[in-house]
Write a protein that holds these residues in place. Structure first.
Motif, PDB file in Angstrom:
ATOM      1  N   GLU A 127      -8.437   4.086  10.296  1.00 42.57           N
ATOM      2  CA  GLU A 127      -9.806   3.700  10.614  1.00 42.57           C
ATOM      3  C   GLU A 127      -9.775   2.770  11.815  1.00 42.57           C
ATOM      4  O   GLU A 127      -8.817   2.020  11.989  1.00 42.57           O
ATOM      5  N   VAL A 128     -10.855   2.754  12.610  1.00 48.98           N
ATOM      6  CA  VAL A 128     -10.980   1.879  13.774  1.00 48.98           C
ATOM      7  C   VAL A 128     -11.651   0.597  13.305  1.00 48.98           C
ATOM      8  O   VAL A 128     -12.814   0.616  12.913  1.00 48.98           O
TER       9      VAL A 128
ATOM     10  N   VAL B 252       0.586  16.682  11.953  1.00 53.57           N
ATOM     11  CA  VAL B 252       1.506  15.557  11.756  1.00 53.57           C
ATOM     12  C   VAL B 252       0.691  14.272  11.676  1.00 53.57           C
ATOM     13  O   VAL B 252      -0.143  13.998  12.533  1.00 53.57           O
ATOM     14  N   GLN B 253       0.963  13.487  10.627  1.00 60.89           N
ATOM     15  CA  GLN B 253       0.236  12.230  10.407  1.00 60.89           C
ATOM     16  C   GLN B 253       1.109  11.062  10.862  1.00 60.89           C
ATOM     17  O   GLN B 253       2.175  10.822  10.297  1.00 60.89           O
ATOM     18  N   TYR B 254       0.640  10.339  11.877  1.00 60.43           N
ATOM     19  CA  TYR B 254       1.362   9.178  12.406  1.00 60.43           C
ATOM     20  C   TYR B 254       0.829   7.898  11.768  1.00 60.43           C
ATOM     21  O   TYR B 254      -0.396   7.730  11.616  1.00 60.43           O
ATOM     22  N   GLY B 255       1.737   6.997  11.410  1.00 62.54           N
ATOM     23  CA  GLY B 255       1.343   5.702  10.861  1.00 62.54           C
ATOM     24  C   GLY B 255       1.553   4.609  11.878  1.00 62.54           C
ATOM     25  O   GLY B 255       2.035   4.838  12.995  1.00 62.54           O
ATOM     26  N   SER B 256       1.203   3.378  11.489  1.00 61.85           N
ATOM     27  CA  SER B 256       1.356   2.247  12.403  1.00 61.85           C
ATOM     28  C   SER B 256       2.824   1.822  12.453  1.00 61.85           C
ATOM     29  O   SER B 256       3.596   2.068  11.526  1.00 61.85           O
TER      30      SER B 256
ATOM     31  N   VAL C 125      -3.638  19.209  16.500  1.00 60.40           N
ATOM     32  CA  VAL C 125      -4.289  18.011  15.957  1.00 60.40           C
ATOM     33  C   VAL C 125      -3.240  17.070  15.372  1.00 60.40           C
ATOM     34  O   VAL C 125      -2.296  17.509  14.702  1.00 60.40           O
ATOM     35  N   LYS C 126      -3.408  15.771  15.638  1.00 63.85           N
ATOM     36  CA  LYS C 126      -2.575  14.723  15.039  1.00 63.85           C
ATOM     37  C   LYS C 126      -3.510  13.688  14.404  1.00 63.85           C
ATOM     38  O   LYS C 126      -4.710  13.667  14.665  1.00 63.85           O
ATOM     39  N   THR C 127      -2.948  12.811  13.593  1.00 70.27           N
ATOM     40  CA  THR C 127      -3.741  11.714  13.040  1.00 70.27           C
ATOM     41  C   THR C 127      -3.038  10.386  13.287  1.00 70.27           C
ATOM     42  O   THR C 127      -1.809  10.327  13.368  1.00 70.27           O
ATOM     43  N   LEU C 128      -3.835   9.344  13.414  1.00 74.77           N
ATOM     44  CA  LEU C 128      -3.364   7.954  13.437  1.00 74.77           C
ATOM     45  C   LEU C 128      -4.010   7.279  12.240  1.00 74.77           C
ATOM     46  O   LEU C 128      -5.237   7.100  12.218  1.00 74.77           O
ATOM     47  N   GLU C 129      -3.237   6.910  11.244  1.00 68.90           N
ATOM     48  CA  GLU C 129      -3.828   6.335  10.042  1.00 68.90           C
ATOM     49  C   GLU C 129      -2.822   5.464   9.305  1.00 68.90           C
ATOM     50  O   GLU C 129      -1.623   5.744   9.308  1.00 68.90           O
ATOM     51  N   SER C 130      -3.317   4.418   8.725  1.00 67.25           N
ATOM     52  CA  SER C 130      -2.483   3.536   7.920  1.00 67.25           C
ATOM     53  C   SER C 130      -3.357   2.936   6.815  1.00 67.25           C
ATOM     54  O   SER C 130      -4.200   2.093   7.101  1.00 67.25           O
TER      55      SER C 130
ATOM     56  N   VAL D 121       0.872  -1.168   0.000  1.00 74.74           N
ATOM     57  CA  VAL D 121       0.000   0.000   0.000  1.00 74.74           C
ATOM     58  C   VAL D 121       0.909   1.217   0.000  1.00 74.74           C
ATOM     59  O   VAL D 121       1.771   1.352   0.875  1.00 74.74           O
ATOM     60  N   LEU D 122       0.748   2.077  -0.990  1.00 75.05           N
ATOM     61  CA  LEU D 122       1.640   3.224  -1.103  1.00 75.05           C
ATOM     62  C   LEU D 122       0.846   4.456  -1.526  1.00 75.05           C
ATOM     63  O   LEU D 122      -0.287   4.367  -1.988  1.00 75.05           O
TER      64      LEU D 122
END
Length: 612
Positions: free
Chosen positions: A336-337, A308-312, A292-297, A212-213
């Motif tokens: 997504e949860v 800042v976008q944080y990945g797994s 604000v931050k994000t958790l997304e993959s 996934v890219l």
């Protein structure tokens, strides 16, 4: 420097090596090793009248001619492919064997196949990747137009595209020419080769059979065997970036999002516009001076640069979540949860005081809440989720707010049945549409909207069925033949065998009191006195773990009572084959089996049950 070079099929077809020899990019005295497997594969393609076969064989001829001129040795290595190798060619078997030749020869593998390059590096084989000089023809953006939401490229199928907007799109062919493995590999090679030009922002997920890219603003998912049975490339383009003003929200909702709501779920079906709405909320918080931050993959949300976008981390968010506690954001968008650990992590972060916005797949607004039930304690849900926004077709269709209260659930009467209840209210009308509470060990969701006498009766029937199931489970430990009658919402009567009553009551009523406490109802216990009719003759047979009492066909479907002397053993219905089945391991089965072994089965009697 003299070196050994192994060529795979892809770089031979691309015609790169002959040009490099001509331009003196391969040193004099080097040795080029051509796998026999590659020659056979090209010959097979040529025999099938495929252009790549002829192109590859012509390139091999040019390589030999130019190697003679530039004093470079050419050698063929490896054996002929077996029938098994040919059969597994589509699954990468030939590529794997060529990689093994490079490892055995201690040579450098030259390839134009990026997946082959990654596999070689992962296997500890030296490899150099060269992109095709014609790869720009395979830019996946060529399949997009201004109305395209996503493109779906599948081996052996015409290219497909979804065109339109969320909730209003069609899936259509964009070409009548079916895609083959060679074309798809060229597209993949182009995507990976553009990394040098900074067009690929990041490889988000990578494991055997899947990548996934992000390519520019496209999210690309590439799968191939063993994850999928054939190569598939899916490219999704984000919908037009929107702000909260574009959704024409009323001031009440904007005020709630700005101040009161800190545990928000954005729910909807795939492609409904959930992530777009989440991005607009992120933009709203940033414009109001919130961190604000994000958790997304994968990291594909369209958000302002100061987010800042944080990945797994190794397919998990746990370590990144620890970092968030140190960074101290005001809000975190979780996109997504879906996995059990995601629900737990969302709750943990929310309970630490971080505002959370979760994006979750759900068919209805209520489904988003239900997905949390069982993953966190029921009483914690309103502390974790206070607002649910359901998106459909890019528009807000439903908004719920959650509140925890202690009350007697709707439909129950006695005050001693009061318990914690999660109320789910419509945001605008403030009407309670659902209640969630625990009944015994079960979590019950009761719809309350537009209840009239008829629907209230139906609701109570649903409660009664659930209650009866739970009661039967508890009482069945003492008498699995017990009959249960629900007198009211807080009172039941159970009819059991006379000899079971002392066990159910217990010393000083201790056992029945404990049962009443577990079930939350008052219980009357009475002896079961069946009304019996005529005696029914029968015969006995055994088979495996069963005992069968055989009667005449006229009794099929009738309820009967089985007695041992004057003790009622069971009340059952005669099956379709005129049989009353008894499990040998059951209490009744053991008694009947002992009678058979002692040749005393005459003590058994079967009577019709009157009124059934």
């Amino acid at each position: 420097m003299n070196k050994k070079i192994v060529l795979d099929t892809s770089i031979i077809i691309d015609g790169i090596i002959s040009n490099k020899i001509e331009n003196n990019e391969i040193d004099e005295g080097s040795e080029i090793i051509i796998p026999r497997l590659a020659i056979d594969e090209l010959q097979s393609q040529a025999c099938k009248q495929r252009e790549h076969g002829f192109v590859g064989l012509a390139e091999l001829r040019r390589i030999r001619e130019k190697c003679k001129i530039h004093n470079i040795d050419v050698r063929i290595a490896g054996g002929m492919p077996t029938p098994g190798d040919i059969k597994l060619a589509k699954n990468g078997r030939i590529d794997s064997l060529i990689c093994a030749i490079a490892e055995e020869e201690e040579a450098i593998l030259y390839t134009s196949d990026y997946i082959q390059y990654l596999t070689a590096i992962a296997s500890g084989v030296q490899s150099i990747f060269y992109r095709s000089v014609t790869s720009s023809e395979f830019d996946i953006e060529n399949y997009f137009d201004e109305n395209t939401m996503s493109v779906h490229l599948i081996e052996g199928v015409e290219p497909l595209a979804k065109k339109g907007t969320p909730g209003n799109f069609i899936l259509e062919k964009i070409s009548n020419e079916k895609l083959n493995k060679v074309v798809l590999n060229e597209i993949i090679n182009f995507l990976f080769s553009t990394r040098e030009n900074k067009k690929v922002s990041n490889i988000e997920i990578s494991f055997d059979g899947c990548y996934v890219l992000m390519y520019k603003n496209l999210r690309i998912v590439i799968t191939f065997p063993p994850v999928s049975n054939k190569i598939e490339i899916t490219a999704v383009r984000p919908i037009k970036k929107l702000t909260l003003k574009d959704y024409e929200l009323d001031t009440k909702l904007i005020e709630r999002l700005s101040s009161d709501a800190e545990g928000i779920l954005i729910a909807g079906r795939p492609g409904s516009g959930k992530s777009t709405f989440a991005s607009s909320i992120a933009d709203h918080y940033v414009s109001n001076n919130r961190l604000v931050k994000t958790l997304e993959s994968p990291r594909d949300l369209q958000v302002p640069d100061n987010i800042v976008q944080y990945g797994s981390f190794k397919n998990g968010y746990e370590r990144v979540a620890d970092l968030l506690l140190l960074v101290r954001p005001d809000f975190t968008i979780f996109d997504e949860v879906r996995r059990i650990r995601d629900f737990e992590l969302f709750a943990d972060l929310r309970l630490t005081g971080i505002g959370m916005i979760g994006v979750i797949h759900a068919n209805e607004a209520l489904d988003a809440i239900q997905r949390f039930i069982g993953k966190i304690e029921l009483g914690l849900i309103p502390h974790v989720i206070d607002t649910v926004i359901f998106i459909n077709g890019g528009k807000i269709e439903k908004i719920y707010e959650l509140k925890l209260t202690v009350k007697v659930p709707t439909g129950m009467i006695e005050q001693d049945l009061s318990r914690p209840v999660v109320e789910i209210r419509d945001f605008y009308s403030k009407e309670v549409e659902y209640e969630i509470y625990s009944y015994g060990e079960e979590n019950i969701i009761i719809p309350l909207k537009n209840i009239d006498k008829k629907t209230a009766g139906e609701k109570n029937n649903r409660i009664n069925k659930l209650a009866e199931s739970k009661i039967r489970e508890v009482i069945g430990r003492f008498d699995n033949q017990a009959e249960i009658k629900i007198i009211s919402n807080d009172k039941i009567r159970i009819l059991v065998s006379k000899d079971k009553i002392p066990k159910i009551i217990g010393r000083g009523g201790s056992t029945i009191s404990e049962i009443e406490k577990i079930l939350g109802v008052k219980i009357d216990v009475e002896a079961k006195v069946p009304s019996i009719g005529d005696e029914i003759p029968f015969s006995i047979s055994e088979s495996g773990s069963r005992i069968y009492l055989l009667v005449d066909e006229e009794h099929i479907g009738k309820k009967v009572n089985l007695f041992l002397n004057e003790e009622l053993l069971a009340s059952n219905q005669i099956g379709k084959r005129s049989k009353l089945k008894i499990d040998k391991k059951s209490e009744v089965g053991r008694k009947v089996f002992n009678l058979i072994m002692s040749n005393n089965q005459d003590a058994l009697k079967i009577y019709e049950s009157k009124g059934d």
